[in-house]
Design a protein around this motif. Structure first.
Motif, mmCIF file in Angstrom:
data_model
loop_
_atom_site.group_PDB
_atom_site.id
_atom_site.type_symbol
_atom_site.label_atom_id
_atom_site.label_comp_id
_atom_site.label_asym_id
_atom_site.label_seq_id
_atom_site.Cartn_x
_atom_site.Cartn_y
_atom_site.Cartn_z
ATOM 1 N N GLY A 40 0.799 -1.221 0.000
ATOM 2 C CA GLY A 40 0.000 0.000 0.000
ATOM 3 C C GLY A 40 0.829 1.267 0.000
ATOM 4 N N LEU A 41 2.073 1.172 0.398
ATOM 5 C CA LEU A 41 2.956 2.331 0.464
ATOM 6 C C LEU A 41 3.483 2.723 -0.918
ATOM 7 C CD1 LEU A 41 4.415 4.328 2.360
ATOM 8 C CD2 LEU A 41 6.217 2.615 2.601
ATOM 9 N N GLU A 42 3.649 1.754 -1.794
ATOM 10 C CA GLU A 42 4.306 1.973 -3.090
ATOM 11 C C GLU A 42 3.677 3.106 -3.896
ATOM 12 O OE1 GLU A 42 6.709 1.361 -6.608
ATOM 13 O OE2 GLU A 42 7.011 1.041 -4.479
ATOM 14 N N ARG A 43 2.386 3.123 -4.056
ATOM 15 C CA ARG A 43 1.762 4.139 -4.921
ATOM 16 C C ARG A 43 1.894 5.549 -4.363
ATOM 17 N NH1 ARG A 43 -4.514 4.569 -5.082
ATOM 18 N NH2 ARG A 43 -3.971 6.644 -4.612
ATOM 19 N N ARG A 44 2.251 5.670 -3.107
ATOM 20 C CA ARG A 44 2.479 6.987 -2.528
ATOM 21 C C ARG A 44 3.915 7.465 -2.748
ATOM 22 N NH1 ARG A 44 -1.659 4.609 -1.265
ATOM 23 N NH2 ARG A 44 -3.441 5.672 -0.371
ATOM 24 N N LEU A 45 4.811 6.537 -3.106
ATOM 25 C CA LEU A 45 6.218 6.877 -3.284
ATOM 26 C C LEU A 45 6.649 6.936 -4.748
ATOM 27 C CD1 LEU A 45 7.742 4.637 -0.470
ATOM 28 C CD2 LEU A 45 6.837 6.966 -0.306
ATOM 29 N N TYR A 55 6.229 14.988 -5.650
ATOM 30 C CA TYR A 55 5.843 15.681 -4.415
ATOM 31 C C TYR A 55 6.304 14.946 -3.158
ATOM 32 C CZ TYR A 55 2.063 12.275 -4.689
ATOM 33 O OH TYR A 55 1.357 11.100 -4.806
ATOM 34 N N VAL A 56 7.161 13.956 -3.330
ATOM 35 C CA VAL A 56 7.738 13.239 -2.191
ATOM 36 C C VAL A 56 9.250 13.419 -2.251
ATOM 37 C CG1 VAL A 56 7.990 11.018 -1.033
ATOM 38 C CG2 VAL A 56 5.870 11.527 -2.261
ATOM 39 N N ASN A 57 9.831 13.844 -1.134
ATOM 40 C CA ASN A 57 11.279 14.019 -1.058
ATOM 41 C C ASN A 57 11.901 12.833 -0.337
ATOM 42 O OD1 ASN A 57 11.361 16.631 -2.292
ATOM 43 N ND2 ASN A 57 10.464 17.425 -0.409
ATOM 44 N N PHE A 58 13.012 12.375 -0.866
ATOM 45 C CA PHE A 58 13.742 11.240 -0.312
ATOM 46 C C PHE A 58 15.139 11.723 0.059
ATOM 47 C CE2 PHE A 58 10.546 9.716 -3.176
ATOM 48 C CZ PHE A 58 10.043 8.575 -2.594
ATOM 49 N N TYR A 59 15.423 11.759 1.344
ATOM 50 C CA TYR A 59 16.725 12.219 1.831
ATOM 51 C C TYR A 59 17.563 11.019 2.241
ATOM 52 C CZ TYR A 59 14.635 16.832 1.912
ATOM 53 O OH TYR A 59 14.024 17.996 1.548
ATOM 54 N N VAL A 60 18.777 10.973 1.728
ATOM 55 C CA VAL A 60 19.721 9.909 2.061
ATOM 56 C C VAL A 60 20.851 10.568 2.844
ATOM 57 C CG1 VAL A 60 21.272 8.136 1.163
ATOM 58 C CG2 VAL A 60 19.080 8.587 0.011
ATOM 59 N N MET A 82 15.167 9.292 4.812
ATOM 60 C CA MET A 82 13.958 9.971 5.292
ATOM 61 C C MET A 82 13.043 10.200 4.096
ATOM 62 S SD MET A 82 15.443 12.743 7.984
ATOM 63 C CE MET A 82 13.807 13.219 8.486
ATOM 64 N N ILE A 83 11.768 9.839 4.263
ATOM 65 C CA ILE A 83 10.775 10.026 3.215
ATOM 66 C C ILE A 83 9.813 11.104 3.697
ATOM 67 C CG2 ILE A 83 8.978 8.941 1.847
ATOM 68 C CD1 ILE A 83 10.463 6.261 2.303
#
Length: 90
Positions: A40-45, A55-60, A82-83
Motif C-alpha cells: 500500500g505504500l508503493e503508490r504513494r512513493l 511531491y515526495v522528497n527522499f533524503y539519504v 527519510m521520506i
C-alpha cells in the motif's frame, strides 16, 4: 541495511512504524523491499513506471536523492533514508 524514517502520514501503511530497517544496496532496492513488505505504500512513493513521485522528497543521510544519483543513490549499513511527502495547504 538502511534505516527508513517515515512521517506520521505514511505510518498507516507500515503498521504504525516510525522507522524500518531495510536491506538494499541503493535507494531503489530499499524501495523495492518496502513495496514487497508494504504494498500500500508503493503508490504513494513511486508512480506506475517506478519513477519517484515529484511531491515526495527522499533524503539519504540528509541529502535529497535527486541531487545525488536518484534511486541509484548507494546506501550502506546505518544509512538514514527519510521520506517526506510535500504538504499543501493554505
Amino acid at each position: 541495511m538502511a534505516r527508513v524514517c517515515l512521517p506520521s502520514v505514511l505510518r498507516t501503511y507500515v503498521d504504525g512504524a516510525r522507522e524500518l530497517d531495510i536491506d538494499g544496496a541503493d535507494l531503489r532496492q530499499v524501495l523495492d523491499v518496502l513495496r514487497e513488505q508494504y504494498p500500500g505504500l508503493e503508490r504513494r512513493l513511486r508512480d506506475e513506471r517506478g519513477v519517484l513521485r515529484r511531491y515526495v522528497n527522499f533524503y539519504v543521510d540528509g541529502d535529497e536523492c535527486r541531487t545525488l544519483n536518484g534511486q541509484e543513490t548507494a546506501v550502506q549499513k546505518g544509512t538514514e533514508v527519510m521520506i517526506i511527502p510535500a504538504v499543501a495547504g493554505g
